[in-house]
Design a protein around this motif. Sequence first.
Motif: not given
Length: 830
Positions: A782-787, A796-802
């Motif tokens: 879903l996402q690659v991050t170091r933050d 996260y709000p956009d990921v949650r919605k989708e």
Amino acid sequence: MPIAALLPDILASLSAHPRLVLEAPPGAGKTTQVPLALLDAAWLDGRRIVMLEPRRVAARSAAVFMARQLGEDVGGTVGYRIRFESRVSARTRIEVVTEGILTRMLQDDPTLDGVGALLFDEFHERHLAADLGLALARDVQAGLREDLRLVVMSATLDGARLADWLDAPRLSSAGRSFPVAVSHVPPRRDEALEHQIRRVVVEALDTHAGDALVFLPGQREIARCRAQLEAALPADVELLALHGELPVEAQSHVLQPAADGRRRVVLATNVAESSVTLPGVRIVVDSGLAREPRFDPNSGFSRLEVGTISQASADQRAGRAGRVASGVALRLWPESQRLEPQRRPEIAQVDLAALALELAAWGDAALSFPDPPPSGAMGAARDLLRRLGAFDAGETVTPLGRRMLALGTHPRLAAMLLAAGTPEAEALACDLCALVEARDPLRGGARSDALVMRWQALAAFRRGRVRTDVSRSALAAVDTAARQWRRRLRIDAQPADDAPAHALGDLLAHAFPDRIGFRHSRDPQRYSLSNGRMACLFDDSALLGEPWIVASDLRFDARDARLLLGAPVDEASLRRTWPDRFTDADETRWDASRRALVGERVRRFDGIVLDARANGRVDAGQAARALSDAVGELGLEVLPWRDGLRQWQARVLGLRAWMPELDLPDVSDASLLATRDSWLRPAFAGLTRLDALDAGRLSAALEAQLDWSQRSILDRFAPTRVDVPSGMARAITYAVEADGTPAAPVLAVKLQELFGLARTPAIADGRMPLTLHLLSPAGRPLQVTRDLEGFWARTYPDVRKEMKGRYPKHPWPEDPWNAVPTHRAKPRGT
């Protein structure tokens, strides 16, 4: 002279402190005024002053100038010693010496009895012998002679750095100079250097007043430019040359003003850059080039090569135009061309065999230098000295090595001079010494790879016959050098008129034992060398068909070296000289074509295989080494790597980079291959096939490179798994980039398992954040991050919605900061 104002400060400093760094530009008078000023110092107490001068021309000139100031002849209060020439007496108190002389003085008498001060002039030239002399003198002062004074004098130098290394005060003097206008006169298209010199010098003499000083790389360029200028200059302009090989009388003439007042054009090497003063010069024409030593692996010696000068040298050359009045400096390169600020020290770019021998004889290989010698070059130098017989199996100087050291020449040539067993052979060795050190006397059309042709031309020159295809001046220089060697070694025998070619090769083999060659059985133009390499002859080689040769000059290519100069060798002579290097033994080796070990009966001379016959036996004791060699040839990928082993390697390399203070070993592929004999060969013990090594043995061999405490450190700071808020332990993936640097470690985990976690997990004591690959319930990225904190707040709000509609059975809370982490779906009915 400008230095006069600083002399009281110099005397006061040396009265209070035994070391001094003195910076003074050319023309300040440091070379000739400082030694005279120190003569009556109380701390000197009547002892001698020894001044190191890098060049013979400058050593003579400085001694003559100081002697005249005292109203004496050279050899009285002031004298000099250079190679093959000495003008000193019992009355001499200031002794000007060149670099090799000082080293011999220190080696022969480390207490320097009767010497109160050592002066290192023109230290900015950074010759290897000057660096060595200063390092030895500093060691003497620290351990034996606290009263010894050391003065390092330079025109252009990083004085602050040197003063810090010496722990010495630093004084600077003004120079005596007038304004110098600098301009650039680059070459025209396809214009040769000698034509450019003619154009610029003729125009400069018409436009500006005073004499002209032209800086050229060496004698060859001086001769070409002289030929061009002789036809172009007016008859009332005197054309002169200045270089280190000139006779003393000619040098003295150049350094004195013109008796008849004529204008002069002096064509000079960089000997005129800072070491000597030329009267009347107001025009400097600078080619921007110098011929300086570089280590040439082709010949095994440091060769003089033409290269671009440094900015410091260009500034010094320009300053020569402003000694007597305002002047002009004409630079023969584009103004846009940038030069290196300072010249590189010789210690970083020349052959170090002589240095390694000097240090071993001194007894302290860890001597401190302003710039340390490169470890690779020192290792190669020690290997050569063992072959020459100067070192024993370790690094202890042998009696032969001490005799070689006393000769004061390159260890290769010293070994050859000492190997000659008869007066006739000694005279021939002196000829070879002079030929190897000199420029090639054969002209372009007479090129040949046979050394005997050069020697025959020398023998003919001595009989008064000089062929048109050789250089008379080059042969004269060779003859003079050979005569000086005979005189120095007290050889009464006269050079022979004739000698077989192999007589030269038999002697030369003592100088180049690593370059003795044996003809290939299937290709008569290829030779196996005793150092393990191959060499190839030219199609028209004069050595074609010789079973044994020795190469004094090679050009290394990617596949085979190319023999440029050599001589045939008599096998019987090799067997008499080195009987222990001819061996017969049963050996086991890796056969790449069969991908298997084979046993053979092998006859060798040093690194040359003379004959090999299969014996049908594989020696178990040699099998491990042969299998390790096979891995060196085929690469580490032939080993049974498991994924976990590559992960272990990446963990060690990563932690080594992130926490260097832990001092973990280098386990990169390159290092593992280089050190395979220490860790891999034991793993092959008892095995006779490459595929018999299993993953368990390989794992044990690799991991054994870390001791128990290092393994604990690795597990602590670079763990294989990490606990996440869901209560599960998830794997960390480590990797190494293509360039060998460690990649950021990756933690792949379902997003729901990290609810409530604000800060990105990190390893290596918190120094290396993990790269989070946040996964969907189905395990898709879903996402690659170091933050992680930024992800919860912004992404996260956009990921949650989708994702909420796509995975309704899994929790997608509005507040992930305070939600309960889980690795499961929501319970039924919720």
